[in-house]
Design a protein around this motif. Structure first.
Motif, short mmCIF file in Angstrom:
data_model
loop_
_atom_site.label_atom_id
_atom_site.label_comp_id
_atom_site.label_asym_id
_atom_site.label_seq_id
_atom_site.Cartn_x
_atom_site.Cartn_y
_atom_site.Cartn_z
N UNK A 243 4.49 -10.61 -5.45
CA UNK A 243 5.77 -9.96 -4.70
C UNK A 243 4.63 -8.65 -3.79
N UNK A 244 4.67 -8.74 -2.69
CA UNK A 244 3.85 -7.79 -1.78
C UNK A 244 4.65 -6.68 -1.51
N UNK A 245 4.55 -5.40 -2.09
CA UNK A 245 5.19 -4.19 -1.57
C UNK A 245 4.61 -3.16 -0.75
N UNK A 246 4.99 -3.00 0.34
CA UNK A 246 4.63 -1.82 1.02
C UNK A 246 5.47 -0.66 1.21
N UNK A 247 5.22 0.54 0.98
CA UNK A 247 6.11 1.71 1.18
C UNK A 247 5.57 2.60 2.22
N UNK A 248 6.94 2.60 2.96
CA UNK A 248 6.59 3.34 4.45
C UNK A 248 7.06 4.64 4.18
N UNK A 249 6.21 5.68 4.60
CA UNK A 249 6.80 6.93 4.46
C UNK A 249 7.72 7.51 5.94
N UNK A 250 8.69 7.03 5.99
CA UNK A 250 9.52 7.27 7.08
C UNK A 250 9.92 8.85 6.99
N UNK A 251 10.27 9.15 8.18
CA UNK A 251 10.85 10.82 8.10
C UNK A 251 12.19 10.82 8.13
#
Lengths: 148, 148
Positions: free
Chosen positions: A34-42
């Motif tokens: 499972x590839x997880x990317x966490x984006x730091x949206x505003x």
């Protein structure tokens, strides 16, 4: 032993090594990755003082669209690399604090191993902020492989 | 991928899981396993104020003999468990600061992976002392698998 492997993917240099490691460990364990990317949206609503001043709603939207686009690209490239090794891979995008989201995922899903890169923040920044890999290794519900 | 695996062994509960993990990962990688235990012996010459007072030379010697005896037993049990899986294993005893000795070993020898347990010191003790696993994951020359 490690049948479900969660792999933290970001745009950093070490992330390439993380994906290479995930490919080898995933293959050796006949695992699902499972590839997880966490984006730091505003979220402008968290920063009301900035509305119409430092940040406009339009800037906010454009920024977040860029974050999401980069996430999609990163995850797609990672998924192709993993799948090229005959491994079943899925990708997940989350938005928020990276360490928190990775830890949450291990608590809400049956994960046997997390693979994550060590960013090497340096002693001071590390002491003040704590690295993502450190937080994850402390709080995830499973073993954590830190790639360097 | 991980042909030489350094495994940190101590008498803690988590150490059993570390050895089980080392057996599986070692077998899967057809690796050589190096079992390292770091004994914290006392050197009276570092504590001159204690000579003949709190600590006698005889107590010092007896204490260190106990540390060495426990180390030998721990390493022997661990080695048998690893070897039972058809894995070539050697054991190494070092004396001093655990994190420092483990890190030194990865710098002086070609190690592909360190497997170590997370003791779970709790947030305060962890912040003040830093856990051994954290120091090792920051400073070792190779990937580090933290078992929980």
């Amino acid at each position: 032993m490690f049948k479900k492997i969660l792999v933290a993917v970001d745009g950093s240099e070490i992330s390439k090594k993380v994906i290479e490691t995930a490919a080898v460990v995933g293959k050796g364990n006949e695992a699902e990755v499972i590839l997880l990317h966490v984006g730091e949206e505003i979220n402008l609503y968290l920063y009301p003082y900035a509305r119409g001043q430092l940040l406009s709603a339009q800037y906010n939207q454009e920024y977040n669209e860029t974050v999401q686009k980069q996430a999609k690209e990163l995850l797609q490239i990672a998924k192709e690399k993993i799948q090229a090794n005959g491994i079943h891979a899925i990708d997940v995008y989350a938005c928020g604090n990276p360490a928190q989201k990775i830890i949450e995922y291990t608590k809400e899903n049956p994960i046997d191993l997390v693979i994550i890169g060590n960013r090497g923040l340096g002693p001071f920044k590390e002491m003040m902020l704590g690295s993502v890999s450190h937080k994850v290794s402390q709080l995830a519900n499973c073993p954590v492989l830190i790639v360097k």
